[in-house]
Design an enzyme around this catalytic site. Structure first.
Site, PDB file in Angstrom:
ATOM      1  N   ASN A 115       1.064  -1.048   0.361  1.00 14.83           N
ATOM      2  CA  ASN A 115       0.170   0.449  -0.007  1.00 14.83           C
ATOM      3  C   ASN A 115       0.948   1.047  -0.231  1.00 14.83           C
ATOM      4  O   ASN A 115       1.936   1.159  -0.332  1.00 14.83           O
ATOM      5  CB  ASN A 115      -0.776  -0.291   1.350  1.00 14.83           C
ATOM      6  N   ASP A 152      -6.343  -9.684  12.981  1.00 12.65           N
ATOM      7  CA  ASP A 152      -6.213  -8.560  13.334  1.00 12.65           C
ATOM      8  C   ASP A 152      -5.305  -7.841  14.659  1.00 12.65           C
ATOM      9  O   ASP A 152      -5.456  -8.297  15.341  1.00 12.65           O
ATOM     10  CB  ASP A 152      -7.471  -8.423  13.558  1.00 12.65           C
ATOM     11  N   LYS A 176     -15.066   0.677  13.980  1.00 12.08           N
ATOM     12  CA  LYS A 176     -13.963   0.205  14.356  1.00 12.08           C
ATOM     13  C   LYS A 176     -13.307  -0.219  15.900  1.00 12.08           C
ATOM     14  O   LYS A 176     -13.211  -1.492  16.193  1.00 12.08           O
ATOM     15  CB  LYS A 176     -12.444   0.572  13.566  1.00 12.08           C
TER      16      LYS A 176
END
Length: 402
Positions: free
Chosen positions: A210, A306, A337
């Protein structure tokens, strides 16, 4: 308030023309009521005399590892335990190499290995020596171990060349020493921080990644240090210098970042997940470069762990701060979140637009917590990091004292 009054400073001086500046540094430290013990390397006395340094420090200068006058008390251990801070100024390229690789064959290098006090180095050398790959490698090793590098400065050098390698001036070093003893709002607090992107390999050549530059995370690491915290930074693949005083661990994949975090999280008080961790990775990584043999190619992806949720879900979780980088409705997604992952605070920021975010020097954030929010407008990431750390410190103190 005089932060240096009564502080015990061990000043190591190695061989180099910048050693003449160390006399003025000792004078400034003594003027601020610090106690200063000077230790000379073998080559340093070729540039500045022990007599001069003894006169300005008020203490006999130490030079020899095997000194009959001190070895009954194990002189190097005695010095190592005495110091509140060890500062090597100037620190030559040779000394950087010796310390990076653990040599202990003279008094100065031995006491650096034997001390529990923080160590700071003020490099001074020819600009080409400073930029040599061997020196850069040694510097990276030292920074990974939490040793602070103060400088070097850039400019005219005694050899006639111009470039990076000048030792910082005594007044600047004096200010760094004073900063080291200032008590910030997070003095003694242990912070674990992630920053940068992760890369998930497709084959030995390609990866899924990314656009994160790591600038926000590195600015936060520096701001935490300035607030007095002990900072460990788990960094993805970025081309950024380690902030002074930060212990750095380099990783590449999300799995490596998860492992590095979970190995260290039990020893931290605050965790900040600033890294842009890949949500998915290829199910199969090719052993050889994938050839361009088809018009279409399908890649099966599997979900990564995660990290933020794992940390927040620990039985004795640290104060946990997350980041939510979104291309639309950042506050809405960030709040979801925050609740789902049970983090103490979350920072929402808009990316992929002109407003800031990835690959830029500026950013804007909205901080969300249970029952509150605060908007931090567009600013340089260094300034923004200081504002964010101040907010985190305030909320951490409230939770810690509850």
């Amino acid at each position: 308030m005089n932060e240096l009054a009564g502080k015990k400073l061990l000043l190591g001086i190695t061989g180099g023309i910048a050693a003449y500046k160390s006399v003025e540094l000792v004078r400034l430290l003594r003027k601020s009521a610090a106690e200063v013990q000077v230790v000379l390397s073998g080559a340093a006395s070729q540039f500045v005399t022990p007599m001069t340094l003894q006169a300005v420090s008020g203490r006999p200068v130490r030079q020899e590892l095997f000194d009959p006058a001190h070895e009954a008390a194990m002189g190097h251990i005695e010095l190592a335990r005495w110091a509140d801070l060890v500062l090597i100024a100037p620190a030559s390229a040779s000394f950087l190499a010796r310390l990076a690789h653990g040599f202990a064959d003279n008094l100065l290098s031995t006491l650096c290995l034997a001390t529990a006090a923080p160590i700071a180095l003020a490099p001074a050398m020819n600009q080409q020596m400073w930029q040599n790959p061997a020196t850069r490698y040694n510097v990276s090793l030292l920074e990974q171990r939490g040793i602070e590098l103060w400088g070097p400065d850039s400019g005219d050098q005694a050899c006639g060349e111009v470039g990076p390698g000048r030792m910082l001036e005594p007044a600047a070093l004096m200010e760094r020493v004073a900063d080291r003893f200032r008590q910030g709002p997070l003095a003694g607090v242990r912070v674990l921080l992630t920053a940068g992107p992760t890369r998930e390999p497709l084959d030995p050549v390609r990866f899924i990644g990314n656009r994160s530059s790591g600038k926000m995370g590195f600015a936060l690491a520096n701001a935490f240090v300035q607030a007095g915290a002990q900072v460990e930074l788990v960094a993805g693949p970025v081309a950024l210098e380690t902030p002074s005083g930060v212990r750095r661990v380099d990783v590449e994949t999300a799995a490596e970042m998860e492992q590095a975090v979970m190995d260290r999280v039990a020893d931290c008080d605050i965790f900040v997940g600033c890294a842009a961790v890949a949500d998915y990775r290829p199910d199969v990584v090719a052993d050889q470069k994938i050839k361009k043999s088809q018009d279409r190619m399908e890649i099966r992806l599997v979900r990564n762990a995660d990290i933020l949720a794992s940390v927040a879900g620990l039985p004795e979780a640290p104060f946990t701060v997350g980041f939510a980088a979104e291309t639309q409705d950042p506050e809405g997604y960030a709040e979801k979140k925050r609740v789902a992952k049970r983090v103490d605070m979350i920072a929402a920021n808009l990316v992929g637009a002109e407003q800031g975010g990835f690959e830029r020097d500026e950013n804007a954030l909205t901080l969300l917590w249970d029952g509150g929010r605060e908007r931090l407008p567009m600013a340089d990431k260094s300034r923004l990091a200081k504002q964010l750390v101040s907010l985190i410190a305030g909320h951490y103190e409230k939770r810690d004292s509850a």
